[in-house]
Design an enzyme around this catalytic site. Structure first.
Site, PDB file in Angstrom:
ATOM      1  N   PRO A  48     -12.681  60.904  38.297  1.00 60.07           N
ATOM      2  CG  PRO A  48     -11.440  62.385  36.980  1.00 60.07           C
ATOM      3  CD  PRO A  48     -11.260  61.348  37.813  1.00 60.07           C
ATOM      4  CB  CYS A  49     -17.419  63.158  34.580  1.00 60.33           C
ATOM      5  SG  CYS A  49     -18.380  62.893  36.091  1.00 60.33           S
ATOM      6  N   PRO A  50     -15.023  62.365  32.427  1.00 58.13           N
ATOM      7  CG  PRO A  50     -14.956  62.318  30.156  1.00 58.13           C
ATOM      8  CD  PRO A  50     -14.239  62.920  31.336  1.00 58.13           C
ATOM      9  CB  ILE A  51     -12.049  58.852  33.632  1.00 54.80           C
ATOM     10  CG1 ILE A  51     -11.222  60.186  33.106  1.00 54.80           C
ATOM     11  CG2 ILE A  51     -11.052  57.773  33.640  1.00 54.80           C
ATOM     12  CD1 ILE A  51     -10.636  60.072  31.756  1.00 54.80           C
ATOM     13  CG  ASN A  52     -17.119  58.993  36.197  1.00 50.70           C
ATOM     14  OD1 ASN A  52     -17.289  59.227  35.030  1.00 50.70           O
ATOM     15  ND2 ASN A  52     -17.129  59.849  37.261  1.00 50.70           N
TER      16      ASN A  52
END
Lengths: 74, 296
Positions: free
Chosen positions: A12-16
């Site tokens: 998921p964002c913002p991990i990506n």
């Protein structure tokens, strides 16, 4: 120029974005990174964020239900 | 037996309320409402607020629906010292009654990636210029939003501002790579890829800048930026959303417009009537004419 790959399916964002950024930091200027991103928020946010970091987005293409983004490290 | 009248019985509570002191239901207890434009406060200020709440209150603080802070349980005798200590922390009192209230704002382009305009700059400027203005029929609330997501609910306010941008394809520096992310980003179907390039239907575009934000090469740019204005929103017992009043008002023109709208409200409004009711009663056309005359 070596081509590297990063599969961010299900991330998921913002991990990506963070993972993409960190991976790019490991590479040499001019290297190509191919990132697999999910549809939805990931593909809407990550390419732009990568551009804002100063890297060059070369290509975005559909890959089944996902997307492949080709990035050239700054 | 004659009882000693306490000072409280001689206080003009309505006058106090105007200055941000609000009577609580407990005897001799007041909430002190603070002025926090666009909801921004520093750590030092919060520490001062906490200190005051513990020293003079009962340690209870309330965060209001419009980004305000209220320190509860302050006694009349401590009003002066509380105001003094607040002032030392760079804090002043909020407004109540028939006055222009504190301006609220979302984080906007200074913080939020979706922001299309600096809500902090505009919001603080409006608050600085108009907060506390009186001699108007009723309370007057303003809010500044950075994009159509309207997190800060500008349409609920008497005067609402919402940042908008007009997109433009400009390949002079960055070539389009036909990634289609702009078409994907558009929620109103205004942008279609034609022969590998985005084509925007201006009649459908709602100026939310999503296409610009989605572009990973920077060939979609802002042709112009401004603020859409809504007027006449209110909540309470008869909630209604503000109506669209003007589009793409430039930042430098907002002050004059706001001034003219407040003056028109003062001139045409009836006592205790919110702006929305004034506009409804005289009609938007007549209201706009009066505002235009005021701008000159």
């Amino acid at each position: 120029m070596a081509k590297h790959e990063l599969d961010l399916s299900g991330v998921p964002c913002p991990i990506n974005f963070v993972k993409t950024k960190l991976k790019l930091e490991e590479l040499t200027s001019g290297d190509i990174l191919e990132v697999v991103l999910d549809d939805g928020e990931p593909i809407s946010n990550v390419p732009r964020s990568v551009k804002e970091e100063g890297h060059k987005v070369l290509k975005v293409e559909p890959n089944g239900s996902q997307f492949k983004v080709l990035i050239e490290k700054k | 037996m004659a009882s000693q009248k306490t000072p409280e019985k001689r206080i003009d509570l309505s006058a106090l309320k105007a200055g941000g002191f609000i009577k609580q239901c407990q005897p001799n207890m007041f909430a002190v409402r603070l002025r926090i434009p666009v909801g921004d406060v520093t750590a030092k200020q919060l520490a001062a607020v906490a200190n005051i709440a513990e020293k003079y209150g009962r340690g209870r603080i309330h965060l209001t629906a419009r980004q305000g802070i209220e320190i509860n349980d302050i006694q009349f005798d401590d009003f002066d010292i509380v105001q003094k200590e607040l002032k030392e922390a760079g804090l002043t009192l909020g407004a109540c009654g028939a006055r222009v209230r504190v301006v609220t704002g979302c984080p906007g382009s200074d913080v939020c990636p979706k922001g299309l305009g600096s809500t902090k700059t505009l919001g603080k400027a409006l608050d600085s210029a108009f907060f506390g203005t009186g001699d108007i029929p009723h309370k007057f609330k303003m809010s500044v939003a950075g994009c159509p997501n309207s997190c800060v609910k500008p349409q609920e306010n008497d005067l609402g501002f919402n940042a908008v941008v007009q997109p433009l394809l400009d390949e002079s520096e960055n070539e389009c790579i036909s990634c289609n992310l702009c078409e994907k980003a558009c929620t109103v179907g205004a942008l279609k890829m034609v022969d590998g390039r985005p084509v925007i239907d201006r009649a459908l575009c709602d100026h939310d800048g999503l296409c610009i934000k989605a572009c990973p090469v920077g060939c979609l740019v802002e042709k112009r930026q401004g603020w859409n204005v809504t007027i006449g929103g209110r909540f309470g017992r008869k909630p209604q959303l503000g109506q669209l009043y003007a589009t793409f008002v430039k930042t430098e023109d907002i002050h004059k417009l706001t001034d003219a709208i407040i003056n028109t409200y003062r001139k045409l409004g009836q006592k205790s009537e919110r702006l929305g009711r004034t506009v409804e009663r005289v009609g938007m056309k007549a209201f706009k004419e009066e505002v235009r005359a005021g701008i000159g």
